[in-house]
Structure formats: structure tokens, C-alpha cells
Design a protein around this motif. Structure first.
Motif, PDB file in Angstrom:
ATOM      1  N   ILE A 123      -6.734   2.109  -2.706  1.00 56.08           N
ATOM      2  CA  ILE A 123      -7.729   2.747  -3.573  1.00 56.08           C
ATOM      3  C   ILE A 123      -7.090   3.085  -4.923  1.00 56.08           C
ATOM      4  O   ILE A 123      -7.286   4.148  -5.485  1.00 56.08           O
ATOM      5  CB  ILE A 123      -8.377   4.000  -2.922  1.00 56.08           C
ATOM      6  CG1 ILE A 123      -7.324   5.052  -2.558  1.00 56.08           C
ATOM      7  CG2 ILE A 123      -9.202   3.616  -1.709  1.00 56.08           C
ATOM      8  CD1 ILE A 123      -7.931   6.397  -2.164  1.00 56.08           C
ATOM      9  N   GLY A 124      -6.296   2.147  -5.436  1.00 51.32           N
ATOM     10  CA  GLY A 124      -5.626   2.359  -6.713  1.00 51.32           C
ATOM     11  C   GLY A 124      -4.430   3.263  -6.525  1.00 51.32           C
ATOM     12  O   GLY A 124      -3.740   3.190  -5.528  1.00 51.32           O
ATOM     13  N   GLY A 125      -4.190   4.118  -7.499  1.00 49.13           N
ATOM     14  CA  GLY A 125      -3.009   4.961  -7.440  1.00 49.13           C
ATOM     15  C   GLY A 125      -3.123   6.140  -6.508  1.00 49.13           C
ATOM     16  O   GLY A 125      -2.122   6.688  -6.080  1.00 49.13           O
ATOM     17  N   ARG A 126      -4.338   6.543  -6.179  1.00 44.74           N
ATOM     18  CA  ARG A 126      -4.526   7.749  -5.368  1.00 44.74           C
ATOM     19  C   ARG A 126      -3.933   7.625  -3.968  1.00 44.74           C
ATOM     20  O   ARG A 126      -3.869   6.541  -3.402  1.00 44.74           O
ATOM     21  CB  ARG A 126      -6.019   8.077  -5.231  1.00 44.74           C
ATOM     22  CG  ARG A 126      -6.655   8.573  -6.505  1.00 44.74           C
ATOM     23  CD  ARG A 126      -8.142   8.852  -6.317  1.00 44.74           C
ATOM     24  NE  ARG A 126      -8.436   9.691  -5.152  1.00 44.74           N
ATOM     25  CZ  ARG A 126      -8.333  11.024  -5.137  1.00 44.74           C
ATOM     26  NH1 ARG A 126      -7.923  11.665  -6.204  1.00 44.74           N
ATOM     27  NH2 ARG A 126      -8.631  11.701  -4.044  1.00 44.74           N
ATOM     28  N   ILE A 127      -3.546   8.768  -3.435  1.00 47.86           N
ATOM     29  CA  ILE A 127      -3.112   8.851  -2.044  1.00 47.86           C
ATOM     30  C   ILE A 127      -4.386   8.990  -1.216  1.00 47.86           C
ATOM     31  O   ILE A 127      -5.183   9.904  -1.442  1.00 47.86           O
ATOM     32  CB  ILE A 127      -2.187  10.069  -1.823  1.00 47.86           C
ATOM     33  CG1 ILE A 127      -0.931   9.971  -2.693  1.00 47.86           C
ATOM     34  CG2 ILE A 127      -1.832  10.214  -0.346  1.00 47.86           C
ATOM     35  CD1 ILE A 127      -0.033   8.794  -2.388  1.00 47.86           C
ATOM     36  N   ALA A 128      -4.587   8.086  -0.268  1.00 46.73           N
ATOM     37  CA  ALA A 128      -5.824   8.067   0.515  1.00 46.73           C
ATOM     38  C   ALA A 128      -5.833   9.118   1.621  1.00 46.73           C
ATOM     39  O   ALA A 128      -6.884   9.646   1.963  1.00 46.73           O
ATOM     40  CB  ALA A 128      -6.035   6.684   1.125  1.00 46.73           C
ATOM     41  N   TRP A 129      -4.649   9.417   2.189  1.00 48.84           N
ATOM     42  CA  TRP A 129      -4.612  10.308   3.338  1.00 48.84           C
ATOM     43  C   TRP A 129      -3.176  10.740   3.588  1.00 48.84           C
ATOM     44  O   TRP A 129      -2.237  10.253   2.970  1.00 48.84           O
ATOM     45  CB  TRP A 129      -5.191   9.600   4.567  1.00 48.84           C
ATOM     46  CG  TRP A 129      -5.619  10.535   5.654  1.00 48.84           C
ATOM     47  CD1 TRP A 129      -5.045  10.649   6.894  1.00 48.84           C
ATOM     48  CD2 TRP A 129      -6.677  11.488   5.617  1.00 48.84           C
ATOM     49  NE1 TRP A 129      -5.705  11.613   7.620  1.00 48.84           N
ATOM     50  CE2 TRP A 129      -6.713  12.142   6.854  1.00 48.84           C
ATOM     51  CE3 TRP A 129      -7.607  11.857   4.642  1.00 48.84           C
ATOM     52  CZ2 TRP A 129      -7.635  13.149   7.163  1.00 48.84           C
ATOM     53  CZ3 TRP A 129      -8.529  12.851   4.947  1.00 48.84           C
ATOM     54  CH2 TRP A 129      -8.533  13.487   6.195  1.00 48.84           C
ATOM     55  N   ASN A 130      -3.008  11.644   4.535  1.00 47.18           N
ATOM     56  CA  ASN A 130      -1.673  12.087   4.951  1.00 47.18           C
ATOM     57  C   ASN A 130      -0.876  10.919   5.522  1.00 47.18           C
ATOM     58  O   ASN A 130      -1.441   9.966   6.039  1.00 47.18           O
ATOM     59  CB  ASN A 130      -1.796  13.158   6.043  1.00 47.18           C
ATOM     60  CG  ASN A 130      -2.622  14.336   5.592  1.00 47.18           C
ATOM     61  OD1 ASN A 130      -2.346  14.950   4.576  1.00 47.18           O
ATOM     62  ND2 ASN A 130      -3.661  14.646   6.353  1.00 47.18           N
ATOM     63  N   PHE A 131       0.440  11.048   5.449  1.00 49.71           N
ATOM     64  CA  PHE A 131       1.384  10.078   5.999  1.00 49.71           C
ATOM     65  C   PHE A 131       1.382   8.752   5.250  1.00 49.71           C
ATOM     66  O   PHE A 131       1.673   7.701   5.820  1.00 49.71           O
ATOM     67  CB  PHE A 131       1.217   9.923   7.521  1.00 49.71           C
ATOM     68  CG  PHE A 131       1.632  11.177   8.253  1.00 49.71           C
ATOM     69  CD1 PHE A 131       2.952  11.374   8.620  1.00 49.71           C
ATOM     70  CD2 PHE A 131       0.705  12.181   8.501  1.00 49.71           C
ATOM     71  CE1 PHE A 131       3.344  12.553   9.240  1.00 49.71           C
ATOM     72  CE2 PHE A 131       1.087  13.365   9.122  1.00 49.71           C
ATOM     73  CZ  PHE A 131       2.412  13.548   9.489  1.00 49.71           C
ATOM     74  N   THR A 132       1.080   8.805   3.945  1.00 44.85           N
ATOM     75  CA  THR A 132       1.378   7.681   3.062  1.00 44.85           C
ATOM     76  C   THR A 132       2.889   7.732   2.851  1.00 44.85           C
ATOM     77  O   THR A 132       3.459   8.806   2.685  1.00 44.85           O
ATOM     78  CB  THR A 132       0.629   7.824   1.717  1.00 44.85           C
ATOM     79  OG1 THR A 132      -0.776   7.815   1.981  1.00 44.85           O
ATOM     80  CG2 THR A 132       0.987   6.693   0.762  1.00 44.85           C
ATOM     81  N   LYS A 133       3.531   6.561   2.898  1.00 42.12           N
ATOM     82  CA  LYS A 133       4.991   6.506   2.870  1.00 42.12           C
ATOM     83  C   LYS A 133       5.465   5.606   1.728  1.00 42.12           C
ATOM     84  O   LYS A 133       4.929   4.520   1.542  1.00 42.12           O
ATOM     85  CB  LYS A 133       5.516   5.952   4.199  1.00 42.12           C
ATOM     86  CG  LYS A 133       5.021   6.714   5.418  1.00 42.12           C
ATOM     87  CD  LYS A 133       5.081   5.825   6.670  1.00 42.12           C
ATOM     88  CE  LYS A 133       4.265   6.356   7.803  1.00 42.12           C
ATOM     89  NZ  LYS A 133       2.806   6.163   7.625  1.00 42.12           N
ATOM     90  N   PHE A 134       6.478   6.084   0.995  1.00 40.18           N
ATOM     91  CA  PHE A 134       7.082   5.305  -0.081  1.00 40.18           C
ATOM     92  C   PHE A 134       8.550   5.078   0.257  1.00 40.18           C
ATOM     93  O   PHE A 134       9.288   6.046   0.476  1.00 40.18           O
ATOM     94  CB  PHE A 134       6.995   6.045  -1.420  1.00 40.18           C
ATOM     95  CG  PHE A 134       5.604   6.145  -1.987  1.00 40.18           C
ATOM     96  CD1 PHE A 134       5.131   5.177  -2.865  1.00 40.18           C
ATOM     97  CD2 PHE A 134       4.779   7.207  -1.664  1.00 40.18           C
ATOM     98  CE1 PHE A 134       3.848   5.271  -3.401  1.00 40.18           C
ATOM     99  CE2 PHE A 134       3.500   7.317  -2.195  1.00 40.18           C
ATOM    100  CZ  PHE A 134       3.033   6.341  -3.068  1.00 40.18           C
ATOM    101  N   LEU A 135       8.980   3.809   0.288  1.00 37.74           N
ATOM    102  CA  LEU A 135      10.383   3.476   0.534  1.00 37.74           C
ATOM    103  C   LEU A 135      11.048   3.267  -0.821  1.00 37.74           C
ATOM    104  O   LEU A 135      10.587   2.442  -1.626  1.00 37.74           O
ATOM    105  CB  LEU A 135      10.485   2.208   1.394  1.00 37.74           C
ATOM    106  CG  LEU A 135      11.877   1.864   1.900  1.00 37.74           C
ATOM    107  CD1 LEU A 135      12.420   2.947   2.849  1.00 37.74           C
ATOM    108  CD2 LEU A 135      11.869   0.500   2.595  1.00 37.74           C
ATOM    109  N   ILE A 136      12.105   4.032  -1.065  1.00 34.05           N
ATOM    110  CA  ILE A 136      12.777   4.038  -2.363  1.00 34.05           C
ATOM    111  C   ILE A 136      14.247   3.725  -2.160  1.00 34.05           C
ATOM    112  O   ILE A 136      14.909   4.332  -1.301  1.00 34.05           O
ATOM    113  CB  ILE A 136      12.593   5.412  -3.041  1.00 34.05           C
ATOM    114  CG1 ILE A 136      11.095   5.661  -3.258  1.00 34.05           C
ATOM    115  CG2 ILE A 136      13.367   5.492  -4.350  1.00 34.05           C
ATOM    116  CD1 ILE A 136      10.735   7.042  -3.693  1.00 34.05           C
ATOM    117  N   ASP A 137      14.758   2.775  -2.940  1.00 30.58           N
ATOM    118  CA  ASP A 137      16.160   2.380  -2.759  1.00 30.58           C
ATOM    119  C   ASP A 137      17.109   3.364  -3.448  1.00 30.58           C
ATOM    120  O   ASP A 137      16.680   4.301  -4.124  1.00 30.58           O
ATOM    121  CB  ASP A 137      16.396   0.931  -3.183  1.00 30.58           C
ATOM    122  CG  ASP A 137      16.366   0.700  -4.689  1.00 30.58           C
ATOM    123  OD1 ASP A 137      16.378   1.673  -5.481  1.00 30.58           O
ATOM    124  OD2 ASP A 137      16.343  -0.477  -5.089  1.00 30.58           O
TER     125      ASP A 137
END
Length: 166
Positions: A123-137
Motif C-alpha cells: 500500500i505504498g510507503g505506509r505500514i499496513a499492520w503490525n509485524f512489518t519487518k525491515f532487513l537492514i545490512d
């Protein structure tokens, strides 16, 4: 000068821990990090177990889970102390937890606003719900965004690849 500095400011952000201390994201430079918006009363809350398993399995290899509670979806009521109690007592969480934040809108934490510009979701940049995860190096680059239903165990192979364990 580090050529990535201006394009990957992950390590320039700071946040307040769940215990009220200021933490620089620079503390995680050189580590693979999974940043997750958590909640204690969500259908996905049992993912805390899987997140802790990943943290335990790969911490010694340079991996850390960072949990950011948010009540923007009305699934994490109460205080930071309440959230910490549920996470540590019910789910035995030991990975770093931060003070409750907003992940969307004008009051969103700057780190979350930035991550959403790096990897937009369905849904674009928005966070849709809890437990969205971003993997960052370890350099601060957002490698991947995982939707809330993706169980932590499904991220293990990518973590292993990034850490050179495969």
C-alpha cells in the motif's frame, strides 16, 4: 568519507529504549538487523517467539532483532512497562525493545518514515499492520521489507545468506 553516508542514514537515527534510554542506531553498525513493529495483542503476536529464535540463532554471527511496539493499530494498549512485561514474561524476548512509537502519519518515528521511503509495501510507503519487518545490512541499507504475515522462520535463509553462513 563513506560514500553511502548520505543515502543510507540508518545509523544516524536514534530511538528511546523501552527502559527510557537513548540508543543510537550506530550501535548496530556492522550488524544485520531486522526492525519490526511489534504489538502484544495482535493475531501475529506469536511471531515474537520466531523473532526471538532468529535472534538467538544468529546473534553470535552479527544479527540483531529490534522490536518497536506500536499501538497505531490498537493492538498494544498500556504502557511501555506493560508491553515489556508481556514480551519478556509471555514470550521470553531478550532482543532490544524500544519505547512505543507511531509508524505512520505525521507523528511517525523518523526511522520508520525513512525505512518506508526505502522499501514501499503493497500500500505504498505506509505500514499496513503490525509485524512489518525491515532487513537492514551492516552498512545501513534496507535490503528487504517483509509483510506482516511472513513468519520469521521464512526469513532465516536470507539472514544466513547475508551473514555468509550458506
Amino acid at each position: 568519507m563513506d560514500g553511502h553516508r548520505s543515502t543510507t542514514p540508518f545509523h544516524d537515527f536514534r530511538a528511546t529504549t523501552i527502559d527510557g534510554e537513548r540508543r543510537e542506531m550506530a550501535a548496530y553498525r556492522g550488524r544485520l538487523v531486522l526492525v519490526v513493529n511489534i504489538a502484544t495483542e495482535c493475531a501475529f503476536t506469536p511471531q515474537l517467539i520466531g523473532l526471538q529464535t532468529l535472534h538467538d540463532r544468529y546473534a553470535e554471527h552479527g544479527f540483531t532483532v529490534l522490536g518497536f511496539p506500536s499501538d497505531q493499530f490498537h493492538q498494544d494498549p498500556g504502557t511501555d512497562e506493560d508491553t515489556k512485561e508481556v514480551c519478556t514474561s509471555d514470550f521470553e524476548v531478550t532482543f532490544p525493545l524500544f519505547s512505543k512509537i507511531d509508524v505512520n502519519g505525521p507523528t511517525a518515528h523518523p526511522l520508520w518514515r525513512w525505512m518506508c521511503t526505502q522499501k514501499a509495501g503493497v500500500i505504498g510507503g505506509r505500514i499496513a499492520w503490525n509485524f512489518t519487518k525491515f532487513l537492514i545490512d551492516g552498512e545501513g541499507t534496507v535490503l528487504r521489507r517483509y509483510a506482516p504475515p511472513v513468519p520469521p522462520v521464512r526469513i532465516a535463509r536470507r539472514i544466513e545468506a547475508e551473514l555468509g553462513l550458506r
